[in-house]
Design an enzyme around this catalytic site. Structure first.
Site, PDB file in Angstrom:
ATOM      1  N   ASP A  57       0.863  -1.182   0.000  1.00  0.00           N
ATOM      2  CA  ASP A  57       0.000   0.000   0.000  1.00  0.00           C
ATOM      3  C   ASP A  57       0.893   1.223   0.000  1.00  0.00           C
ATOM      4  O   ASP A  57       1.967   1.229   0.601  1.00  0.00           O
ATOM      5  CB  ASP A  57      -0.969   0.002   1.177  1.00  0.00           C
ATOM      6  CG  ASP A  57      -0.284  -0.069   2.533  1.00  0.00           C
ATOM      7  OD1 ASP A  57       0.083   0.996   3.063  1.00  0.00           O
ATOM      8  OD2 ASP A  57      -0.131  -1.176   3.073  1.00  0.00           O
TER       9      ASP A  57
ATOM     10  N   ASP B 294      -9.714   3.161   5.991  1.00  0.00           N
ATOM     11  CA  ASP B 294      -8.571   3.104   6.904  1.00  0.00           C
ATOM     12  C   ASP B 294      -8.985   3.834   8.183  1.00  0.00           C
ATOM     13  O   ASP B 294      -9.025   5.056   8.229  1.00  0.00           O
ATOM     14  CB  ASP B 294      -7.362   3.780   6.247  1.00  0.00           C
ATOM     15  CG  ASP B 294      -6.148   3.864   7.160  1.00  0.00           C
ATOM     16  OD1 ASP B 294      -6.246   3.462   8.334  1.00  0.00           O
ATOM     17  OD2 ASP B 294      -5.098   4.341   6.690  1.00  0.00           O
TER      18      ASP B 294
ATOM     19  N   GLU C 162      -8.103   3.976  12.210  1.00  0.00           N
ATOM     20  CA  GLU C 162      -7.040   3.585  13.130  1.00  0.00           C
ATOM     21  C   GLU C 162      -6.781   4.700  14.121  1.00  0.00           C
ATOM     22  O   GLU C 162      -7.526   5.679  14.174  1.00  0.00           O
ATOM     23  CB  GLU C 162      -5.765   3.281  12.334  1.00  0.00           C
ATOM     24  CG  GLU C 162      -5.294   4.465  11.484  1.00  0.00           C
ATOM     25  CD  GLU C 162      -3.977   4.196  10.772  1.00  0.00           C
ATOM     26  OE1 GLU C 162      -2.934   4.325  11.434  1.00  0.00           O
ATOM     27  OE2 GLU C 162      -4.001   3.877   9.558  1.00  0.00           O
TER      28      GLU C 162
END
Length: 293
Positions: A86, A175, A177
């Site tokens: 990524d 994403d 986090e």
């Protein structure tokens, strides 16, 4: 003014020679340490980053640091199977043909963050990976404290996070986090976080027909969603867990689909560190994920 005492001429010559060698060595050391002759590397490992600069694992690195086994992949790195990376603008220019020739089969790249940032390298990376034969996808770095999940899902889809059944495009990734800019859970309660994720998921699916992939860590998910099981059977899990022989799975997911096993990997065609990932299955299953079959 300080001056050296008078010495025999031979001694002066030997001292001058020694000083010259020392000066040359120091100059060489300074050049090497300063990187004057080396290509500049992106500095994504700063403790503090600015809004818009986040990347996969940024919050985890800032809040938890890197574990034993980093900064190299180590002997436990699962470099077999279906491998991927990524990337974001931090990797700079990428030679995608070299990446594919190095055995990398898939890549997700940062498209958006919040509702105001689009990654500066996305428009280059996304088509270049496709033409090099790398199965590609886009990811969105979540900022749950700045707008609703629905608003950010729409921004993501409108700026590169869409999907097409072309054998080369993976579903988009949320994403979510550790907050790299502040409090771990973005100031939201576990109930508010669950609602935010649900809104993002529902909006993304209504726009693309696909279940968004969720990238997270066990520590963040279990803490900030309260061990939520609400995404079981919905979103494929992309788990980040570095420097270990097997990842810890967040509560509420049956297994992992993708595992980010290092944040400090290397791949031909990419300058400096790059995140390395393993897909949990064969290439046929990766294509099934891409094509929703």
């Amino acid at each position: 003014m300080f001056s050296l005492p008078t010495r025999p001429s031979g001694t002066r010559r030997r001292m001058a020679t020694a000083l010259g060698v020392l000066a040359a060595a120091l100059a060489l050391t300074a050049t090497t340490a300063g990187g004057a002759t080396a290509a500049p590397q992106p500095d994504r490992d700063r403790v503090k980053i600015e809004p818009g600069e986040a990347y996969m694992g940024a919050g985890t690195r800032i809040h938890e640091g890197t574990p034993a086994g980093e900064p190299t992949m180590g002997v436990m790195a699962p470099t077999d199977g279906v491998q991927g990376i990524d990337v974001s603008h931090w990797q700079g220019a990428i030679n995608w043909t070299s990446v594919r020739n190095a055995g990398i089969q898939f890549a997700w790249m940062k498209a958006t963050e919040g509702t105001t940032y689009k990654d500066s390298s996305f428009n280059t990376n996304y088509p270049a990976a496709y033409h090099a034969g790398v199965i590609r996808g886009a990811y969105h770095f979540a900022r749950p404290n700045v707008s609703s999940g629905a608003t950010q899902a729409n921004y993501f889809v409108n700026n590169g996070g869409g999907w097409s059944r072309d054998n080369m495009t993976l579903p988009g990734v949320l994403d979510i986090e550790h907050n790299p800019y502040g409090a771990m859970c973005y100031g939201l309660s576990t109930t508010q976080m669950r609602t935010w994720i649900t809104d993002f998921y529902n909006t993304y699916k209504s726009r693309t027909t696909r279940d968004v992939v969720i990238y997270t860590t066990a520590s963040w998910w279990n803490t900030c969603t309260g061990n939520w099981t609400g995404m079981y059977g919905k979103s494929p899990l992309w788990v980040a867990h570095w420097g270990t022989s097997a990842p810890t799975i967040p509560a509420g997911f049956p297994t992992w689909t993708v595992w980010q096993y290092t944040a400090t990997g290397s791949v031909s065609g990419v300058s400096g560190n790059v995140d390395r990932n393993q897909f949990n299955g064969s290439r046929d299953r990766l294509l099934a994920l891409a094509n929703n079959t």
